[in-house]
Write a protein that holds these residues in place. Sequence first.
Motif, PDB file in Angstrom:
ATOM      1  N   HIS A 125       0.827  -1.221   0.000  1.00 19.18           N
ATOM      2  CA  HIS A 125       0.000   0.000   0.000  1.00 19.18           C
ATOM      3  C   HIS A 125       0.860   1.270   0.000  1.00 19.18           C
ATOM      4  CE1 HIS A 125      -3.963  -1.786   0.090  1.00 19.18           C
ATOM      5  NE2 HIS A 125      -3.501  -2.681   0.940  1.00 19.18           N
ATOM      6  N   ILE A 126       2.039   1.199   0.611  1.00 18.91           N
ATOM      7  CA  ILE A 126       2.955   2.352   0.540  1.00 18.91           C
ATOM      8  C   ILE A 126       3.333   2.600  -0.923  1.00 18.91           C
ATOM      9  CG2 ILE A 126       5.290   3.162   1.127  1.00 18.91           C
ATOM     10  CD1 ILE A 126       4.962   1.469   3.784  1.00 18.91           C
ATOM     11  N   LEU A 127       3.706   1.532  -1.604  1.00 22.24           N
ATOM     12  CA  LEU A 127       4.149   1.656  -3.005  1.00 22.24           C
ATOM     13  C   LEU A 127       3.005   2.052  -3.937  1.00 22.24           C
ATOM     14  CD1 LEU A 127       6.531  -1.460  -3.192  1.00 22.24           C
ATOM     15  CD2 LEU A 127       7.193   0.948  -2.972  1.00 22.24           C
ATOM     16  N   ALA A 128       1.787   1.611  -3.608  1.00 17.56           N
ATOM     17  CA  ALA A 128       0.631   1.905  -4.478  1.00 17.56           C
ATOM     18  C   ALA A 128      -0.002   3.264  -4.189  1.00 17.56           C
ATOM     19  CB  ALA A 128      -0.416   0.808  -4.308  1.00 17.56           C
ATOM     20  N   GLY A 129       0.478   3.933  -3.123  1.00 19.39           N
ATOM     21  CA  GLY A 129      -0.124   5.224  -2.758  1.00 19.39           C
ATOM     22  C   GLY A 129      -1.487   5.082  -2.107  1.00 19.39           C
ATOM     23  N   THR A 130      -1.796   3.875  -1.573  1.00 20.01           N
ATOM     24  CA  THR A 130      -3.105   3.626  -0.962  1.00 20.01           C
ATOM     25  C   THR A 130      -2.994   3.386   0.551  1.00 20.01           C
ATOM     26  OG1 THR A 130      -2.856   1.295  -1.596  1.00 20.01           O
ATOM     27  CG2 THR A 130      -4.191   2.703  -3.040  1.00 20.01           C
ATOM     28  N   TYR A 131      -1.865   3.788   1.125  1.00 23.39           N
ATOM     29  CA  TYR A 131      -1.682   3.597   2.569  1.00 23.39           C
ATOM     30  C   TYR A 131      -2.776   4.358   3.314  1.00 23.39           C
ATOM     31  CZ  TYR A 131       1.014   2.819   6.866  1.00 23.39           C
ATOM     32  OH  TYR A 131       1.435   2.404   8.113  1.00 23.39           O
ATOM     33  N   PRO A 132      -3.330   3.786   4.400  1.00 25.81           N
ATOM     34  CA  PRO A 132      -4.501   4.403   5.049  1.00 25.81           C
ATOM     35  C   PRO A 132      -4.216   5.766   5.679  1.00 25.81           C
ATOM     36  CG  PRO A 132      -3.675   2.549   6.331  1.00 25.81           C
ATOM     37  CD  PRO A 132      -2.940   2.518   5.046  1.00 25.81           C
TER      38      PRO A 132
END
Length: 303
Positions: A41-48
Amino acid sequence: MLKLNVNDEISPLKTVVLGTAESCGPVPQPDESYDPKSLEHILAGTYPKEEDMIKEMDAFAAVFKKYGVKVFRPEVIEDCNQIFSRDIAFVIQDKLILANILPDREKEIEAILHVLEYIDPEDIIHAPEEVHVEGGDVMPWYDYIFVGTYTAEDYPSHITARTNDAAVTFLRKQFPNKKVKSFELRKSTNAKENALHLDCCFQPLGKGKAILHKNGFLVEEEYQWLVDFFGADNIFEITADEMYNMFSNVFSISPDVVVSEQNFTRLNNWLRDQGFVVEEIPYAEISKQEGLLRCSTLPLVRA
Protein backbone atom coordinates in the motif's frame (compact mmCIF):
# COMPACT_ATOMS: atom_id res chain seq x y z
CA MET A 1 -6.24 -3.07 41.34
CA LEU A 2 -7.11 -5.10 38.27
CA LYS A 3 -7.42 -8.85 38.74
CA LEU A 4 -6.16 -10.17 35.40
CA ASN A 5 -8.03 -13.16 34.00
CA VAL A 6 -7.76 -14.52 30.45
CA ASN A 7 -8.03 -18.26 29.82
CA ASP A 8 -9.50 -18.30 26.33
CA GLU A 9 -10.50 -16.15 23.36
CA ILE A 10 -14.25 -16.01 23.94
CA SER A 11 -15.34 -15.64 27.60
CA PRO A 12 -17.30 -12.43 28.29
CA LEU A 13 -14.89 -9.51 27.98
CA LYS A 14 -14.75 -7.12 30.96
CA THR A 15 -11.59 -5.02 30.44
CA VAL A 16 -9.47 -4.37 27.34
CA VAL A 17 -6.78 -2.07 25.98
CA LEU A 18 -7.82 -0.82 22.55
CA GLY A 19 -5.03 0.74 20.49
CA THR A 20 -5.19 4.25 19.07
CA ALA A 21 -4.75 5.64 15.56
CA GLU A 22 -4.18 9.21 16.75
CA SER A 23 -0.90 10.80 15.65
CA CYS A 24 0.23 7.62 13.93
CA GLY A 25 2.78 9.54 11.89
CA PRO A 26 3.47 10.11 8.20
CA VAL A 27 3.26 7.36 5.58
CA PRO A 28 6.33 5.16 6.19
CA GLN A 29 9.10 4.91 3.65
CA PRO A 30 9.20 1.52 1.87
CA ASP A 31 12.26 0.44 3.90
CA GLU A 32 10.43 1.28 7.15
CA SER A 33 7.54 -1.14 6.60
CA TYR A 34 7.23 -4.12 8.95
CA ASP A 35 5.18 -6.39 6.69
CA PRO A 36 4.53 -7.05 2.96
CA LYS A 37 0.93 -5.77 2.96
CA SER A 38 1.86 -2.34 4.32
CA LEU A 39 4.68 -2.18 1.78
CA GLU A 40 2.21 -2.94 -1.02
CA HIS A 41 0.00 0.00 0.00
CA ILE A 42 2.96 2.35 0.54
CA LEU A 43 4.15 1.66 -3.01
CA ALA A 44 0.63 1.91 -4.48
CA GLY A 45 -0.12 5.22 -2.76
CA THR A 46 -3.11 3.63 -0.96
CA TYR A 47 -1.68 3.60 2.57
CA PRO A 48 -4.50 4.40 5.05
CA LYS A 49 -5.15 7.96 6.23
CA GLU A 50 -5.07 8.71 9.94
CA GLU A 51 -8.57 10.24 10.04
CA ASP A 52 -10.07 7.12 8.42
CA MET A 53 -8.36 4.81 10.89
CA ILE A 54 -9.49 6.94 13.85
CA LYS A 55 -13.11 6.59 12.63
CA GLU A 56 -12.70 2.81 12.37
CA MET A 57 -11.29 2.53 15.88
CA ASP A 58 -14.07 4.77 17.23
CA ALA A 59 -16.57 2.31 15.75
CA PHE A 60 -14.82 -0.52 17.60
CA ALA A 61 -14.84 1.49 20.85
CA ALA A 62 -18.60 2.08 20.41
CA VAL A 63 -19.23 -1.68 20.28
CA PHE A 64 -17.29 -2.16 23.51
CA LYS A 65 -19.35 0.59 25.12
CA LYS A 66 -22.58 -1.11 23.98
CA TYR A 67 -21.53 -4.30 25.79
CA GLY A 68 -20.34 -2.52 28.96
CA VAL A 69 -16.64 -3.31 28.48
CA LYS A 70 -14.12 -1.13 30.35
CA VAL A 71 -11.75 0.27 27.71
CA PHE A 72 -8.26 1.66 28.27
CA ARG A 73 -6.46 3.50 25.47
CA PRO A 74 -2.69 4.06 25.16
CA GLU A 75 -1.34 7.53 25.79
CA VAL A 76 -0.81 9.17 22.42
CA ILE A 77 2.84 9.35 21.38
CA GLU A 78 3.38 11.82 18.58
CA ASP A 79 4.07 10.25 15.17
CA CYS A 80 3.91 6.69 16.50
CA ASN A 81 1.69 3.91 15.19
CA GLN A 82 -0.06 2.51 18.28
CA ILE A 83 -2.97 0.69 16.66
CA PHE A 84 -1.91 -2.87 17.35
CA SER A 85 -1.90 -3.20 21.14
CA ARG A 86 -1.99 -7.01 20.85
CA ASP A 87 1.66 -7.03 19.74
CA ILE A 88 3.12 -5.42 22.82
CA ALA A 89 1.71 -7.62 25.60
CA PHE A 90 -0.73 -10.42 26.33
CA VAL A 91 -2.46 -11.95 29.33
CA ILE A 92 -2.60 -15.65 30.19
CA GLN A 93 -4.49 -16.61 33.36
CA ASP A 94 -3.55 -13.86 35.87
CA LYS A 95 -0.21 -12.84 34.33
CA LEU A 96 0.59 -10.10 31.83
CA ILE A 97 3.61 -10.85 29.65
CA LEU A 98 5.39 -7.88 28.10
CA ALA A 99 6.60 -8.93 24.67
CA ASN A 100 10.02 -8.36 23.16
CA ILE A 101 8.82 -6.69 20.00
CA LEU A 102 10.69 -5.05 17.14
CA PRO A 103 13.11 -2.55 18.72
CA ASP A 104 11.54 0.37 16.82
CA ARG A 105 8.27 -0.22 18.68
CA GLU A 106 9.44 -0.35 22.29
CA LYS A 107 8.03 3.08 23.14
CA GLU A 108 4.54 1.66 22.58
CA ILE A 109 4.92 -0.14 25.91
CA GLU A 110 5.62 3.20 27.65
CA ALA A 111 2.24 4.40 26.38
CA ILE A 112 0.39 1.80 28.47
CA LEU A 113 2.30 2.34 31.73
CA HIS A 114 -0.80 4.10 33.14
CA VAL A 115 -2.68 0.82 32.63
CA LEU A 116 0.07 -1.31 34.16
CA GLU A 117 -0.20 0.77 37.35
CA TYR A 118 -3.53 -1.00 38.02
CA ILE A 119 -1.80 -4.41 37.95
CA ASP A 120 0.16 -6.01 40.78
CA PRO A 121 3.84 -5.82 39.71
CA GLU A 122 4.19 -9.50 40.63
CA ASP A 123 1.69 -10.31 37.89
CA ILE A 124 3.75 -8.56 35.17
CA ILE A 125 6.38 -10.74 33.50
CA HIS A 126 9.13 -9.37 31.27
CA ALA A 127 10.12 -11.98 28.71
CA PRO A 128 13.91 -12.57 28.67
CA GLU A 129 15.85 -10.97 25.82
CA GLU A 130 16.27 -14.15 23.79
CA VAL A 131 12.50 -14.72 23.82
CA HIS A 132 10.88 -13.15 20.76
CA VAL A 133 7.11 -13.18 21.06
CA GLU A 134 4.14 -11.05 19.98
CA GLY A 135 0.57 -11.36 21.23
CA GLY A 136 -0.81 -12.12 17.77
CA ASP A 137 1.01 -15.45 17.93
CA VAL A 138 -0.29 -16.45 21.38
CA MET A 139 -3.80 -17.82 22.02
CA PRO A 140 -4.88 -19.14 25.41
CA TRP A 141 -7.52 -21.82 24.89
CA TYR A 142 -8.52 -23.48 28.17
CA ASP A 143 -5.96 -26.28 28.84
CA TYR A 144 -3.91 -25.16 25.85
CA ILE A 145 -1.80 -22.23 24.77
CA PHE A 146 -1.61 -22.17 20.97
CA VAL A 147 1.54 -20.47 19.67
CA GLY A 148 2.45 -19.48 16.10
CA THR A 149 6.21 -19.78 15.47
CA TYR A 150 8.90 -19.78 12.84
CA THR A 151 11.97 -21.83 13.72
CA ALA A 152 13.90 -22.23 10.45
CA GLU A 153 17.53 -21.11 10.33
CA ASP A 154 16.67 -18.05 8.25
CA TYR A 155 14.48 -16.67 11.12
CA PRO A 156 16.66 -13.53 11.60
CA SER A 157 16.30 -12.56 7.93
CA HIS A 158 12.47 -12.52 8.07
CA ILE A 159 10.99 -9.30 9.47
CA THR A 160 7.67 -11.19 9.37
CA ALA A 161 9.00 -13.87 11.78
CA ARG A 162 7.96 -12.57 15.20
CA THR A 163 7.90 -15.52 17.62
CA ASN A 164 10.78 -17.95 18.07
CA ASP A 165 11.39 -21.35 19.65
CA ALA A 166 12.67 -19.75 22.85
CA ALA A 167 9.18 -18.27 23.33
CA VAL A 168 7.62 -21.74 23.31
CA THR A 169 10.12 -22.95 25.94
CA PHE A 170 9.50 -19.80 28.01
CA LEU A 171 5.70 -20.25 27.96
CA ARG A 172 6.02 -23.91 28.95
CA LYS A 173 8.12 -22.85 31.96
CA GLN A 174 5.78 -20.03 32.97
CA PHE A 175 2.60 -22.08 32.62
CA PRO A 176 3.47 -25.69 33.52
CA ASN A 177 -0.24 -26.52 33.95
CA LYS A 178 -0.95 -25.67 30.28
CA LYS A 179 -0.25 -27.66 27.13
CA VAL A 180 1.74 -25.35 24.84
CA LYS A 181 1.07 -26.36 21.23
CA SER A 182 3.15 -24.61 18.58
CA PHE A 183 2.43 -24.21 14.86
CA GLU A 184 5.01 -23.35 12.19
CA LEU A 185 3.67 -20.46 10.10
CA ARG A 186 4.38 -19.63 6.47
CA LYS A 187 6.51 -16.48 6.14
CA SER A 188 6.68 -14.73 2.79
CA THR A 189 7.34 -11.37 1.18
CA ASN A 190 4.13 -12.03 -0.78
CA ALA A 191 1.29 -10.61 1.33
CA LYS A 192 -1.17 -13.24 0.03
CA GLU A 193 1.00 -16.06 1.35
CA ASN A 194 2.42 -14.52 4.52
CA ALA A 195 0.93 -15.52 7.88
CA LEU A 196 2.31 -12.68 9.98
CA HIS A 197 0.85 -14.10 13.20
CA LEU A 198 -1.18 -17.16 14.18
CA ASP A 199 -4.33 -15.01 14.31
CA CYS A 200 -3.82 -14.21 10.61
CA CYS A 201 -4.68 -17.81 9.67
CA PHE A 202 -6.59 -19.20 12.67
CA GLN A 203 -9.19 -18.04 15.18
CA PRO A 204 -11.15 -20.13 17.69
CA LEU A 205 -14.72 -18.97 18.26
CA GLY A 206 -17.59 -19.79 20.60
CA LYS A 207 -19.92 -22.76 20.01
CA GLY A 208 -16.92 -24.98 19.22
CA LYS A 209 -16.28 -23.21 15.89
CA ALA A 210 -13.05 -21.92 14.35
CA ILE A 211 -11.73 -20.01 11.32
CA LEU A 212 -8.76 -21.58 9.53
CA HIS A 213 -6.56 -21.10 6.46
CA LYS A 214 -4.61 -24.20 5.46
CA ASN A 215 -1.82 -22.45 3.53
CA GLY A 216 -0.91 -20.30 6.54
CA PHE A 217 0.64 -23.41 8.09
CA LEU A 218 3.98 -24.81 6.96
CA VAL A 219 3.36 -28.30 8.33
CA GLU A 220 0.20 -30.02 7.12
CA GLU A 221 0.04 -32.29 10.19
CA GLU A 222 -0.16 -29.22 12.45
CA TYR A 223 -3.01 -27.77 10.38
CA GLN A 224 -4.71 -31.18 10.48
CA TRP A 225 -4.34 -31.28 14.27
CA LEU A 226 -6.53 -28.16 14.49
CA VAL A 227 -9.08 -29.62 12.04
CA ASP A 228 -9.31 -32.73 14.21
CA PHE A 229 -9.38 -30.71 17.44
CA PHE A 230 -12.37 -28.58 16.39
CA GLY A 231 -13.95 -31.05 13.94
CA ALA A 232 -14.12 -30.43 10.19
CA ASP A 233 -17.85 -29.53 10.35
CA ASN A 234 -17.09 -26.70 12.81
CA ILE A 235 -14.45 -24.97 10.69
CA PHE A 236 -14.83 -22.03 8.32
CA GLU A 237 -11.96 -22.48 5.86
CA ILE A 238 -10.89 -19.17 4.32
CA THR A 239 -9.27 -18.62 0.93
CA ALA A 240 -5.90 -16.95 0.27
CA ASP A 241 -7.72 -13.72 -0.64
CA GLU A 242 -9.75 -13.90 2.56
CA MET A 243 -6.63 -14.47 4.64
CA TYR A 244 -5.05 -11.46 2.88
CA ASN A 245 -8.11 -9.42 3.88
CA MET A 246 -7.74 -10.67 7.49
CA PHE A 247 -10.97 -12.73 7.72
CA SER A 248 -9.58 -14.74 10.64
CA ASN A 249 -8.74 -11.65 12.66
CA VAL A 250 -12.19 -11.09 14.13
CA PHE A 251 -12.72 -10.59 17.86
CA SER A 252 -15.08 -12.31 20.32
CA ILE A 253 -16.68 -10.16 23.03
CA SER A 254 -18.43 -13.26 24.39
CA PRO A 255 -19.13 -16.84 23.27
CA ASP A 256 -22.09 -15.54 21.23
CA VAL A 257 -20.90 -12.11 20.03
CA VAL A 258 -18.26 -11.60 17.35
CA VAL A 259 -17.00 -8.24 16.06
CA SER A 260 -16.23 -8.53 12.34
CA GLU A 261 -15.40 -6.31 9.37
CA GLN A 262 -18.49 -5.17 7.49
CA ASN A 263 -17.20 -6.39 4.11
CA PHE A 264 -16.66 -9.99 5.26
CA THR A 265 -20.00 -11.05 3.77
CA ARG A 266 -19.31 -14.77 3.37
CA LEU A 267 -17.93 -15.11 6.90
CA ASN A 268 -20.55 -12.90 8.54
CA ASN A 269 -23.41 -14.84 6.93
CA TRP A 270 -21.86 -18.12 8.12
CA LEU A 271 -21.43 -16.75 11.65
CA ARG A 272 -25.09 -15.74 11.77
CA ASP A 273 -26.09 -19.16 10.44
CA GLN A 274 -24.17 -20.68 13.39
CA GLY A 275 -26.19 -18.52 15.80
CA PHE A 276 -23.66 -15.74 16.52
CA VAL A 277 -24.54 -12.08 16.95
CA VAL A 278 -22.22 -10.30 14.47
CA GLU A 279 -21.30 -6.71 15.22
CA GLU A 280 -20.12 -5.39 11.83
CA ILE A 281 -17.85 -2.35 11.73
CA PRO A 282 -15.68 -0.71 9.04
CA TYR A 283 -12.02 -1.74 9.44
CA ALA A 284 -10.79 -2.08 5.86
CA GLU A 285 -8.33 0.82 6.08
CA ILE A 286 -6.60 -0.57 9.16
CA SER A 287 -6.39 -3.99 7.45
CA LYS A 288 -3.98 -2.44 4.92
CA GLN A 289 -1.34 -2.69 7.68
CA GLU A 290 -1.76 -6.48 7.92
CA GLY A 291 -3.70 -6.31 11.18
CA LEU A 292 -7.36 -6.16 12.11
CA LEU A 293 -9.69 -6.47 15.08
CA ARG A 294 -7.89 -8.99 17.29
CA CYS A 295 -4.58 -7.21 16.62
CA SER A 296 -6.02 -3.94 17.96
CA THR A 297 -7.02 -5.38 21.34
CA LEU A 298 -5.24 -6.46 24.49
CA PRO A 299 -7.81 -8.22 26.71
CA LEU A 300 -7.02 -7.92 30.42
CA VAL A 301 -10.09 -9.45 32.05
CA ARG A 302 -12.57 -11.99 30.74
CA ALA A 303 -15.24 -13.35 33.07
